[in-house]
Scaffold this active site. Structure first.
Site, short mmCIF file in Angstrom:
data_model
loop_
_atom_site.label_atom_id
_atom_site.label_comp_id
_atom_site.label_asym_id
_atom_site.label_seq_id
_atom_site.Cartn_x
_atom_site.Cartn_y
_atom_site.Cartn_z
N HIS A 60 0.87 -1.18 0.00
CA HIS A 60 0.00 0.00 0.00
C HIS A 60 0.91 1.23 0.00
O HIS A 60 0.81 2.08 -0.87
CB HIS A 60 -0.94 -0.04 1.21
CG HIS A 60 -1.90 1.11 1.28
ND1 HIS A 60 -2.92 1.19 2.18
CD2 HIS A 60 -1.99 2.24 0.54
CE1 HIS A 60 -3.61 2.31 1.98
NE2 HIS A 60 -3.05 2.97 1.01
N GLU A 112 1.16 8.07 -3.47
CA GLU A 112 1.89 7.64 -2.27
C GLU A 112 3.17 8.45 -2.09
O GLU A 112 3.54 8.83 -0.98
CB GLU A 112 2.20 6.14 -2.36
CG GLU A 112 0.98 5.26 -2.19
CD GLU A 112 0.32 5.38 -0.82
OE1 GLU A 112 1.04 5.38 0.18
OE2 GLU A 112 -0.92 5.49 -0.77
N HIS A 116 3.08 10.81 1.11
CA HIS A 116 3.87 10.24 2.21
C HIS A 116 5.38 10.23 1.95
O HIS A 116 6.15 10.70 2.77
CB HIS A 116 3.45 8.79 2.48
CG HIS A 116 2.02 8.63 2.88
ND1 HIS A 116 1.57 8.95 4.13
CD2 HIS A 116 0.95 8.15 2.20
CE1 HIS A 116 0.27 8.68 4.21
NE2 HIS A 116 -0.13 8.21 3.05
#
Ligand SMILES: *[C@@H]1O[C@H](CO)[C@@H](O)[C@H](O)[C@H]1NC(C)=O
Ligand SMILES: *[C@@H]1O[C@H](CO)[C@@H](O)[C@H](O)[C@H]1NC(C)=O
Ligand SMILES: *[C@@H]1O[C@H](CO)[C@@H](O)[C@H](O)[C@H]1NC(C)=O
Ligand SMILES: *[C@@H]1O[C@H](CO)[C@@H](O)[C@H](O)[C@H]1NC(C)=O
Ligand SMILES: *[C@@H]1O[C@H](CO)[C@@H](O)[C@H](O)[C@H]1NC(C)=O
Length: 228
Positions: A60, A112, A116
């Protein structure tokens, strides 16, 4: 002024500078490496997955995180292109597919990275390094959760497991450290949907995941009766 005193002052000044530099540039204490079990991830989505999921835990994301849970979000807004990652594209598609929409893996990787990954500087140097680091962790360092479970004879066969069985199996793959599990209610059962492995801020060693879904949270895993 004696030499000892000089050495002392210089050392103190140096320590102070190091302290200031490190505290002002790094907003994270550790990393969460979160992998999702594809069939459960598809069940969690309001719209069904277009393509059938594989019975695998795939990436993920790799998320720089704080002990104090203060938010670390959206540190960049730059997209990589397929041209930039052509050498690692095949590996990324294998370990980090966009299970909701397999026609747009790149969109998932860029989300992503921007949300992050970019917050992980300087451990994560840049976008390419972010993707390479995830490949290294999943493949070279054998942090593949499907594989860790399989080594403990826990296969995705639709059986019911206890939380302890799953956690003990994962601990064996990460030097005895504590993972974080995420579950969700399926129509009849509670199923395992994500497993997070935690590492220190330099990605050098595993640590016990500091945060867990509290009792009563809808993502907390029950002690018994977890479907995998
Ligand atoms: C949370 O921890 C991070 C990393 O140690 C630090 O940079 C940040 O200022 C802290 N935030 C709060 C609100 O304490
Ligand atoms: C981060 O960016 C996403 C997508 O642009 C946005 O939905 C989200 O609200 C942002 N989060 C923060 C904390 O700024
Ligand atoms: C990155 O890609 C997304 C969709 O793939 C797009 O909405 C966004 O504008 C792009 N950002 C930049 C900085 O190019
Ligand atoms: C991860 O482990 C599973 C189970 O052993 C295996 O089927 C899969 O091919 C592995 N993935 C990669 C990319 O090595
Ligand atoms: C959550 O529930 C478990 C099992 O019932 C219990 O062992 C644990 O102490 C509880 N944790 C908290 C923080 O209440």
């Amino acid at each position: 002024m004696g030499t000892t005193r000089m050495v002392y002052i210089v050392t103190m000044l140096f320590s102070l500078i190091v302290l200031i530099l490190s505290s002002s540039t790094v907003g994270y204490d550790y990393f969460q490496f979160t992998q999702q079990y594809q069939p459960a991830a598809c069940n969690s989505n309001p719209t069904p997955c277009k393509d059938p999921p594989d019975k695998l835990f795939t990436v993920h994301g790799l998320w720089p995180s704080n002990m104090n849970r203060s938010e670390l979000f959206n540190c960049s807004s730059s997209n990589v292109t397929y041209a930039k990652i052509q050498n690692i594209r095949t590996q990324l598609e294998m370990i980090w597919p966009n299970v909701f929409n397999r026609k747009n893996h790149l969109g998932f990787w860029n989300r992503e990275w921007n949300k992050h990954g970019a917050c992980g500087y300087p451990t994560i140097r840049n976008d390419l390094h972010y993707f390479q680091t995830v490949i290294k962790m999943y493949i070279t360092q054998k942090q593949n959760v499907s594989d860790i479970l399989s080594k403990a004879k826990i296969e995705p066969d639709g059986n019911i497991r206890t939380q302890k069985e799953i956690v003990d199996a994962i601990r064996k793959g990460i030097h005895g450290k504590e993972p974080n599990l995420k579950c969700q209610k399926n129509t009849q059962m509670t199923e395992l949907v994500e497993v997070t492995l935690c590492s220190d801020g330099n990605l050098k060693q595993f640590i016990d995941c500091p945060h867990h879904f509290p009792n009563g949270s809808r993502h907390n895993c029950p002690t018994n009766h977890i479907l995998y």
